[in-house]
Motif scaffolding. Structure first.
Motif, PDB file in Angstrom:
ATOM      1  N   SER A  32     -11.449 -12.331  14.853  1.00  0.00           N
ATOM      2  CA  SER A  32     -11.808 -13.314  14.636  1.00  0.00           C
ATOM      3  C   SER A  32     -12.972 -13.744  15.035  1.00  0.00           C
ATOM      4  O   SER A  32     -12.980 -14.551  13.921  1.00  0.00           O
ATOM      5  CB  SER A  32     -10.691 -13.674  16.114  1.00  0.00           C
ATOM      6  OG  SER A  32     -11.480 -13.568  17.109  1.00  0.00           O
ATOM      7  N   PHE A  33     -14.088 -13.141  15.425  1.00  0.00           N
ATOM      8  CA  PHE A  33     -15.362 -13.810  15.247  1.00  0.00           C
ATOM      9  C   PHE A  33     -16.056 -13.383  13.977  1.00  0.00           C
ATOM     10  O   PHE A  33     -16.696 -14.046  13.724  1.00  0.00           O
ATOM     11  CB  PHE A  33     -16.168 -13.747  16.670  1.00  0.00           C
ATOM     12  CG  PHE A  33     -16.936 -11.713  16.497  1.00  0.00           C
ATOM     13  CD1 PHE A  33     -17.446 -11.278  15.689  1.00  0.00           C
ATOM     14  CD2 PHE A  33     -16.243 -10.438  18.109  1.00  0.00           C
ATOM     15  CE1 PHE A  33     -18.449 -10.189  16.326  1.00  0.00           C
ATOM     16  CE2 PHE A  33     -16.714  -9.664  17.660  1.00  0.00           C
ATOM     17  CZ  PHE A  33     -17.199  -8.869  17.127  1.00  0.00           C
ATOM     18  N   ARG A  35     -13.986 -13.936  11.204  1.00  0.00           N
ATOM     19  CA  ARG A  35     -13.237 -15.118  10.310  1.00  0.00           C
ATOM     20  C   ARG A  35     -14.777 -16.125  10.707  1.00  0.00           C
ATOM     21  O   ARG A  35     -14.750 -16.371   9.662  1.00  0.00           O
ATOM     22  CB  ARG A  35     -12.030 -15.645  10.983  1.00  0.00           C
ATOM     23  CG  ARG A  35     -11.255 -14.122  10.181  1.00  0.00           C
ATOM     24  CD  ARG A  35      -9.918 -14.768  10.725  1.00  0.00           C
ATOM     25  NE  ARG A  35      -8.928 -13.033  10.206  1.00  0.00           N
ATOM     26  CZ  ARG A  35      -8.296 -12.583  10.499  1.00  0.00           C
ATOM     27  NH1 ARG A  35      -8.123 -12.551  12.235  1.00  0.00           N
ATOM     28  NH2 ARG A  35      -7.353 -11.928  10.237  1.00  0.00           N
ATOM     29  N   LYS A  36     -15.033 -16.366  11.736  1.00  0.00           N
ATOM     30  CA  LYS A  36     -15.745 -17.678  11.787  1.00  0.00           C
ATOM     31  C   LYS A  36     -16.753 -17.402  10.505  1.00  0.00           C
ATOM     32  O   LYS A  36     -17.149 -18.434  10.354  1.00  0.00           O
ATOM     33  CB  LYS A  36     -16.289 -17.692  13.326  1.00  0.00           C
ATOM     34  CG  LYS A  36     -15.041 -18.392  13.985  1.00  0.00           C
ATOM     35  CD  LYS A  36     -15.290 -18.389  15.330  1.00  0.00           C
ATOM     36  CE  LYS A  36     -14.240 -18.012  16.200  1.00  0.00           C
ATOM     37  NZ  LYS A  36     -14.522 -18.063  18.159  1.00  0.00           N
ATOM     38  N   ARG A  37     -17.532 -16.144  10.740  1.00  0.00           N
ATOM     39  CA  ARG A  37     -18.507 -16.266  10.005  1.00  0.00           C
ATOM     40  C   ARG A  37     -17.737 -16.217   8.320  1.00  0.00           C
ATOM     41  O   ARG A  37     -18.966 -16.340   7.199  1.00  0.00           O
ATOM     42  CB  ARG A  37     -19.433 -14.863   9.669  1.00  0.00           C
ATOM     43  CG  ARG A  37     -20.347 -15.073  10.921  1.00  0.00           C
ATOM     44  CD  ARG A  37     -21.160 -13.034  11.098  1.00  0.00           C
ATOM     45  NE  ARG A  37     -21.906 -13.167  10.550  1.00  0.00           N
ATOM     46  CZ  ARG A  37     -23.397 -12.921  10.354  1.00  0.00           C
ATOM     47  NH1 ARG A  37     -24.190 -11.987  12.072  1.00  0.00           N
ATOM     48  NH2 ARG A  37     -24.298 -12.403   9.958  1.00  0.00           N
ATOM     49  N   GLY A  38     -16.865 -16.452   7.925  1.00  0.00           N
ATOM     50  CA  GLY A  38     -16.222 -16.365   6.045  1.00  0.00           C
ATOM     51  C   GLY A  38     -16.079 -15.480   5.977  1.00  0.00           C
ATOM     52  O   GLY A  38     -15.982 -15.337   5.038  1.00  0.00           O
ATOM     53  N   HIS A 201     -17.021 -10.001  23.819  1.00  0.00           N
ATOM     54  CA  HIS A 201     -17.504 -11.510  23.792  1.00  0.00           C
ATOM     55  C   HIS A 201     -18.910 -11.717  23.882  1.00  0.00           C
ATOM     56  O   HIS A 201     -19.062 -12.933  23.943  1.00  0.00           O
ATOM     57  CB  HIS A 201     -16.758 -12.144  25.074  1.00  0.00           C
ATOM     58  CG  HIS A 201     -15.005 -11.276  25.138  1.00  0.00           C
ATOM     59  ND1 HIS A 201     -14.550 -11.983  25.111  1.00  0.00           N
ATOM     60  CD2 HIS A 201     -14.658 -10.861  25.793  1.00  0.00           C
ATOM     61  CE1 HIS A 201     -12.903 -11.876  24.701  1.00  0.00           C
ATOM     62  NE2 HIS A 201     -12.778 -10.724  25.572  1.00  0.00           N
ATOM     63  N   GLU A 203     -22.531 -12.805  22.985  1.00  0.00           N
ATOM     64  CA  GLU A 203     -22.848 -13.603  21.814  1.00  0.00           C
ATOM     65  C   GLU A 203     -24.069 -12.762  21.098  1.00  0.00           C
ATOM     66  O   GLU A 203     -23.804 -12.034  19.457  1.00  0.00           O
ATOM     67  CB  GLU A 203     -23.300 -14.428  22.175  1.00  0.00           C
ATOM     68  CG  GLU A 203     -24.233 -15.639  21.166  1.00  0.00           C
ATOM     69  CD  GLU A 203     -25.063 -16.705  20.978  1.00  0.00           C
ATOM     70  OE1 GLU A 203     -25.667 -17.356  20.629  1.00  0.00           O
ATOM     71  OE2 GLU A 203     -24.279 -17.255  22.796  1.00  0.00           O
ATOM     72  N   GLN A 206     -21.542  -9.936  19.175  1.00  0.00           N
ATOM     73  CA  GLN A 206     -21.014 -10.434  17.841  1.00  0.00           C
ATOM     74  C   GLN A 206     -21.565  -9.682  16.638  1.00  0.00           C
ATOM     75  O   GLN A 206     -21.715 -10.474  15.412  1.00  0.00           O
ATOM     76  CB  GLN A 206     -19.912 -11.529  18.660  1.00  0.00           C
ATOM     77  CG  GLN A 206     -18.822 -11.152  19.335  1.00  0.00           C
ATOM     78  CD  GLN A 206     -18.839 -12.498  19.966  1.00  0.00           C
ATOM     79  OE1 GLN A 206     -18.526 -13.497  18.743  1.00  0.00           O
ATOM     80  NE2 GLN A 206     -17.711 -13.068  20.596  1.00  0.00           N
ATOM     81  N   LYS A 207     -22.964 -10.722  16.942  1.00  0.00           N
ATOM     82  CA  LYS A 207     -23.709 -11.071  15.394  1.00  0.00           C
ATOM     83  C   LYS A 207     -24.471  -9.846  15.254  1.00  0.00           C
ATOM     84  O   LYS A 207     -24.315  -9.900  13.854  1.00  0.00           O
ATOM     85  CB  LYS A 207     -25.532 -11.771  16.243  1.00  0.00           C
ATOM     86  CG  LYS A 207     -25.987 -12.864  15.303  1.00  0.00           C
ATOM     87  CD  LYS A 207     -27.109 -14.041  15.919  1.00  0.00           C
ATOM     88  CE  LYS A 207     -27.241 -14.610  16.943  1.00  0.00           C
ATOM     89  NZ  LYS A 207     -28.146 -15.300  17.177  1.00  0.00           N
TER      90      LYS A 207
END
Ligand code: ZN
Length: 234
Positions: A32-33, A35-38, A201, A203, A206-207
């Motif tokens: 999910s995270f 996908r948020k980056r495209g 979770h 940040e 995830q980055k």
């Protein structure tokens, strides 16, 4: 960018406190995270046919992410062979946390990949290669309040680059973010991600995983695996 997130997906099903942190599985949260980056992201898990890593899936994967822990032995050798071959031909591979003992990582490293460990300590991660693409936008240092401790010596071959280092409140240190190249494939090992804690979770975590996908993504997959006999060019 086509990413496949592979997860053993055992603890989230068998342990209630893990399911609370990762209700959609560790793979579900990572997907999910990303996908948020495209990115175009698929997931695959151990109990699916061929562990979800069919030829079709692997042929459409630029970067494979691997999380495994207690069922490394149940991963079929023929699937490991296929993943290994893809890495040699350029597929990127990101190995997370206890994936250090996975068949694929040990095979690619050629060492025991052993380390010291215990549960649990505060972890402070330091970005030691701030200009590396995987460190882009990542804080110089950040804390994961509770994590499983991994300590040196981590029995890996000398990494191409160490991007992150960890310090633990018990005094241990660890090379937490290491890059390697094998064949045409780029490999990134990243330490955090014990299933009982919420590190995925975070940040910065995830980055880092998103940046690692971009760094490991090949221009093209398909280097030769055979040794063709060729004629002179002129
Ligand atoms: Zn763990």
């Amino acid at each position: 960018m086509r990413v496949t997130v592979w997860n053993e997906y055992r603890h989230e099903v068998t342990k209630e406190h893990v399911a609370k942190i990762y209700p959609d599985g560790i793979h579900g949260l990572i997907a999910s995270f990303l996908r948020k980056r495209g990115f175009e992201v698929k997931t695959a898990t151990l109990l699916e046919p061929e562990h979800g890593l069919t030829d079709e899936v692997l042929d459409n994967t630029d970067v494979l992410i691997w999380w495994g822990h207690c069922r490394h032995k149940d991963v079929r050798d023929d699937i490991v062979d296929k993943v290994y071959e893809r890495v040699m031909r350029g597929m990127g591979l990101i190995v997370l946390h206890s994936g250090h003992y996975s068949k694929i990582f040990k095979r690619l490293m050629g060492t025991s990949c052993s380390l010291k460990w215990h549960i649990s300590e505060k972890e402070r991660i330091w970005t030691v290669a701030p200009n590396h693409p995987i460190a882009k936008g990542v804080d110089e240092t950040f804390v994961l309040p509770e994590e499983e401790m991994y300590g040196e010596r981590f029995d890996i071959p000398e990494p191409e680059e160490v991007v992150f280092m960890s310090w633990f409140s018990g005094g241990y240190v660890f090379r937490s973010g290491c890059t390697f190249k094998r064949g045409l494939g780029k490999i990134f090992y990243f330490r955090p991600g014990h299933e009982e804690f919420a590190s995925f979770h975070n940040e910065n975590v995830q980055k880092i995983i998103g940046n690692a996908c971009e760094w490991a993504c090949p221009n093209k997959i398909g280097g030769p695996l055979s040794a063709p006999c060729v004629a002179p060019l002129e």
